[in-house]
Motif scaffolding. Structure first.
Motif, PDB file in Angstrom:
ATOM      1  N   PHE A   2       0.810  -1.214   0.000  1.00 57.73           N
ATOM      2  CA  PHE A   2       0.000   0.000   0.000  1.00 57.73           C
ATOM      3  C   PHE A   2       0.845   1.267   0.000  1.00 57.73           C
ATOM      4  O   PHE A   2       0.479   2.264  -0.625  1.00 57.73           O
ATOM      5  N   SER A   3       1.972   1.250   0.706  1.00 55.41           N
ATOM      6  CA  SER A   3       2.796   2.455   0.817  1.00 55.41           C
ATOM      7  C   SER A   3       3.933   2.498  -0.195  1.00 55.41           C
ATOM      8  O   SER A   3       4.716   3.458  -0.209  1.00 55.41           O
ATOM      9  N   GLU A   4       4.045   1.476  -1.034  1.00 53.01           N
ATOM     10  CA  GLU A   4       5.113   1.470  -2.025  1.00 53.01           C
ATOM     11  C   GLU A   4       4.887   2.555  -3.073  1.00 53.01           C
ATOM     12  O   GLU A   4       3.754   2.784  -3.509  1.00 53.01           O
ATOM     13  N   THR A  27       1.807   6.811  -4.082  1.00 51.31           N
ATOM     14  CA  THR A  27       1.867   5.425  -3.623  1.00 51.31           C
ATOM     15  C   THR A  27       0.822   4.544  -4.310  1.00 51.31           C
ATOM     16  O   THR A  27      -0.096   5.032  -4.973  1.00 51.31           O
ATOM     17  N   SER A  29      -1.532   3.023  -2.993  1.00 50.08           N
ATOM     18  CA  SER A  29      -2.875   3.227  -2.453  1.00 50.08           C
ATOM     19  C   SER A  29      -3.442   4.590  -2.803  1.00 50.08           C
ATOM     20  O   SER A  29      -4.503   4.987  -2.317  1.00 50.08           O
ATOM     21  N   SER A  31      -2.065   7.710  -2.332  1.00 51.19           N
ATOM     22  CA  SER A  31      -1.757   8.859  -1.480  1.00 51.19           C
ATOM     23  C   SER A  31      -0.489   9.557  -1.971  1.00 51.19           C
ATOM     24  O   SER A  31       0.343   8.957  -2.658  1.00 51.19           O
ATOM     25  N   ASN A  33       2.864  11.376  -0.678  1.00 48.77           N
ATOM     26  CA  ASN A  33       3.758  11.577   0.461  1.00 48.77           C
ATOM     27  C   ASN A  33       4.837  12.593   0.090  1.00 48.77           C
ATOM     28  O   ASN A  33       5.314  12.614  -1.050  1.00 48.77           O
TER      29      ASN A  33
END
Length: 425
Positions: A2-4, A27, A29, A31, A33
């Motif tokens: 999910f955060s990759e 990412t 998911s 998002s 960052n």
């Protein structure tokens, strides 16, 4: 997973008259960052209460540029801050949370009399539901002036398994809108998103999960790759994980394209707004969300059905009683309810042929118990069965609203929608 990151960029941003290096990444998911390695002081003219919850969060817009010279906009950005004490102390930017980012090297020139392709990355989209895993492109829908095709990622099933396990959105597919629209790249993306709006809502019904676009790129003009970059990262598109692909499917394989072709025109040309179908579908997704309690899910069923019933009544006989509205809705849409009433836990079979009790309102007692706290005794087993009957009721109503109920044989599973006890599946 999910955060990759899907993509990382280094951007030089003008923050309060200070040139700051900001690392940004998008990412899996959906998002955005950010990382700001060096401290950047907040403009002293800013109201510090904006950063400590005393005021409504202030949304900022910042401009920047990538290492390769592509202009960047941070839109609807909330700033995270920290305080440093001492002689050189102050209020500093710690992080940036933009809702939207735009990368643009096109100089906003108009594109006229051309077919433009806009590619989207999607969360929770399964353009086909095959019996075996595959990732070939599929044409979802074509109309005069535009066409939509989609392709699953090669590891889609692994990703869907993660959605099932964590009940969180994750990238699963890409989708292309090819359109004949005059305007610069920003208009191309906005028009493509407008076209997709109704498609996304219809897909939400058959998937039980709302697909969500989070990255858009203008990729081709008249079939030729563009020599500029226009890319938009979107984090504020509404998301609804629904049953997270855990619930029973109501369509198979080519049913999706057939369903869209049949349902789209009437939906887009009036029934969506006339009957508030987008709101009804949102209630349906809430009713499927298996992170919620059975009471909350059942309340969503009642709210969605009653909203649709009220719209039909308001545009027709204007009934005031909920039961009369629901009976009118069922009659207008031609939905079979007797088997649902037989299955329901709170409706006694002795009432099935009693004119004093409406089969169409078989869930009345459970509704009163959940929605109004009436002094009734409904065991948990009865409420579960009412939910299973109710969700099939909701699906049949939406199905008959969206497609011709007299021609369901051409669908492999939309014609069934039989109630069953899924508590232990």
């Amino acid at each position: 997973m999910f955060s990759e990151p899907i993509e990382r960029k280094s951007v030089k941003v003008d923050l309060f008259d200070t040139s700051a290096d900001v690392e940004v990444c998008l990412t899996e998911s959906g998002s955005i960052n950010t990382n700001i390695p060096e401290k950047v002081a907040i403009d002293p003219d800013e109201d510090v209460n904006d950063f400590f919850g005393k005021n409504e969060p202030k949304l900022y817009k910042f401009n920047g540029e990538t290492d390769s010279g592509v202009s960047v906009e941070f839109q609807k950005t909330i700033l995270g801050t920290n305080i440093t004490l001492g002689p050189n102390g102050g209020l500093f930017v710690k992080e940036m949370s933009p809702a939207i980012m735009v990368f643009n090297s096109s100089e906003n020139f108009p594109i006229v009399n051309s077919k433009v392709t806009v590619e989207f990355d999607f969360l929770c989209l399964k353009p086909t539901i095959p019996f075996i895993e595959r990732s070939e492109p599929v044409t979802l829908l074509e109309r005069d002036g535009w066409s939509i095709s989609a392709e699953s990622l090669e590891d889609r099933e692994e990703r869907v398994d993660l959605i099932k396990e964590y009940r969180r959105p994750l990238r699963t597919a890409t989708l292309e809108v090819t359109q004949e629209v005059s305007g610069p790249p920003c208009i191309q993306v906005e028009r493509a998103l407008d076209t997709l709006g109704d498609i996304i809502e219809l897909l939400s019904f058959v998937q039980g999960v709302k697909p969500c676009p989070f990255r858009a790129r203008v990729t081709r003009i008249d079939g030729q790759e563009t020599d500029f970059r226009y890319e938009k990262w979107i984090t504020n598109y509404s998301k609804a994980v629904g049953h997270a692909f855990v619930g029973p499917r109501i369509v198979w394989s080519s049913d999706i394209t057939q369903f869209l072709d049949e349902a789209y025109d009437d939906y887009a040309e009036g029934s969506r707004d006339r009957y508030r179908l987008n709101m009804v579908i949102n209630w349906y997704l809430d009713a499927l969300n298996n992170t919620r309690t059975i009471d909350a899910k059942f309340a969503s069923i009642c709210s969605g059905i009653e909203l649709l019933a009220k719209r039909y009544s308001d545009l027709g006989p204007e009934h005031s009683a909920t039961e009369d509205r629901i009976k009118h809705l069922v009659n207008e849409l031609g939905v079979e309810v007797r088997d649902l009433a037989e299955f329901a836990g709170s409706f006694e079979n002795s009432k099935l042929d009693d004119d004093e009790y409406a089969n169409e309102y078989f869930h009345y007692q459970a509704r009163q118990y959940v929605m109004h706290g009436d002094n009734l005794r409904i065991p948990s087993n009865g409420l579960f069965k009412d939910y299973e009957a109710g969700i099939r009721y909701f699906q049949r109503l939406l199905r008959n609203q969206l497609v011709d109920p007299g021609d369901l044989d051409k669908y492999s599973s939309l014609s069934e929608l039989m109630p069953e006890d899924n508590r232990y599946k």
